[in-house]
Enzyme design. Structure first.
Site, PDB file in Angstrom:
ATOM      1  N   GLY A   1      11.359  -0.283   2.286  1.00  0.00           N
ATOM      2  CA  GLY A   1      12.035  -1.208   1.378  1.00  0.00           C
ATOM      3  C   GLY A   1      12.652  -2.390   2.096  1.00  0.00           C
ATOM      4  CG  ASN A   2      14.736  -1.999   5.816  1.00  0.00           C
ATOM      5  OD1 ASN A   2      15.857  -2.271   5.412  1.00  0.00           O
ATOM      6  ND2 ASN A   2      14.450  -0.862   6.418  1.00  0.00           N
ATOM      7  N   GLY A   3      11.386  -4.680   4.450  1.00  0.00           N
ATOM      8  CA  GLY A   3      10.607  -5.911   4.438  1.00  0.00           C
ATOM      9  C   GLY A   3      10.509  -6.504   3.049  1.00  0.00           C
ATOM     10  CD  GLU A   4       8.398  -3.494   1.287  1.00  0.00           C
ATOM     11  OE1 GLU A   4       7.260  -3.289   1.748  1.00  0.00           O
ATOM     12  OE2 GLU A   4       9.429  -3.026   1.809  1.00  0.00           O
TER      13      GLU A   4
ATOM     14  CG  HIS B   1      -0.245  -0.093   2.504  1.00  0.00           C
ATOM     15  ND1 HIS B   1       0.168  -1.301   3.026  1.00  0.00           N
ATOM     16  CD2 HIS B   1       0.150   0.855   3.379  1.00  0.00           C
ATOM     17  CE1 HIS B   1       0.785  -1.089   4.172  1.00  0.00           C
ATOM     18  NE2 HIS B   1       0.781   0.205   4.411  1.00  0.00           N
TER      19      HIS B   1
ATOM     20  NE  ARG C   1      35.041 -10.743  -2.380  1.00  0.00           N
ATOM     21  CZ  ARG C   1      35.659  -9.590  -2.565  1.00  0.00           C
ATOM     22  NH1 ARG C   1      35.001  -8.545  -3.050  1.00  0.00           N
ATOM     23  NH2 ARG C   1      36.929  -9.466  -2.268  1.00  0.00           N
TER      24      ARG C   1
ATOM     25  CG  HIS D   1      31.152  -4.020  -6.390  1.00  0.00           C
ATOM     26  ND1 HIS D   1      31.810  -3.377  -5.364  1.00  0.00           N
ATOM     27  CD2 HIS D   1      31.639  -3.468  -7.528  1.00  0.00           C
ATOM     28  CE1 HIS D   1      32.653  -2.483  -5.862  1.00  0.00           C
ATOM     29  NE2 HIS D   1      32.559  -2.514  -7.177  1.00  0.00           N
ATOM     30  CG  ASN D   2      26.905  -6.935  -4.098  1.00  0.00           C
ATOM     31  OD1 ASN D   2      26.801  -5.720  -3.941  1.00  0.00           O
ATOM     32  ND2 ASN D   2      27.769  -7.657  -3.428  1.00  0.00           N
TER      33      ASN D   2
END
Length: 161
Positions: free
Chosen positions: A73-76, A9, A142, A103-104
């Site tokens: 954005g953390n939970g997503e 939401h 890595r 890099h990742n």
């Protein structure tokens, strides 16, 4: 490029404009939801579906990346990272978006819709989509170790406690 998009939401209104922005830039945007605004919706299924679609496309040889966002954005990002084969990065600047790719080889970017203006979000997402993986051996090594741990629970030659 196919871009899989998911939000909750907090990003609902922006997601519609993001899809239009991506399509105007020549991308094929796939919106994984939500379809309707619901202040009590739950983001995990939307983000997991988008992340699964990215992995499926990439395994099928389709050039694809994902964009997930909500309030922070953390939970997503956490939801997307539960999907095997996903490397979701939380980006809060152009540099973090670019480094996530360079890099990742991140294949999903998470952005906080309540942390940035819409213009800033679009710039961060555009930078993520436009930046290629560097292919540098140390980065590839890595990333391979992360994949090895994800599938086996270990990393050859390294002690995991």
């Amino acid at each position: 490029m196919r871009v899989h998009v998911a939000t909750d939401h907090a990003g609902f209104e922006i997601s519609k404009r993001l899809v239009a922005h991506l399509e105007a830039a020549g991308h094929e945007a796939v919106d994984h939801g939500p379809v309707d605004y619901d202040a009590e919706d739950d983001y995990p299924s939307f983000c997991i579906n988008a992340a699964r679609a990215v992995v499926r496309d990439q395994r099928d040889g389709v050039e694809a990346l994902g964009v997930v966002f909500g309030g922070s954005g953390n939970g997503e990002q956490m939801a997307a990272n539960k999907v095997e084969g996903v490397r979701a990065a939380l980006a809060w600047s152009l540099a973090t978006a670019q480094l996530a790719r360079e890099h990742n080889d991140a294949n999903v970017v998470a952005v906080g819709a309540r942390q940035h203006t819409e213009e800033e979000m679009l710039e961060i997402i555009d930078a993520f989509l436009a930046t290629p993986f560097s292919g540098a051996e140390r980065h590839a090594r890595r990333i391979a170790q992360l994949g090895e741990y994800e599938t086996t629970g270990g990393i050859a030659g390294h002690e995991i406690r």
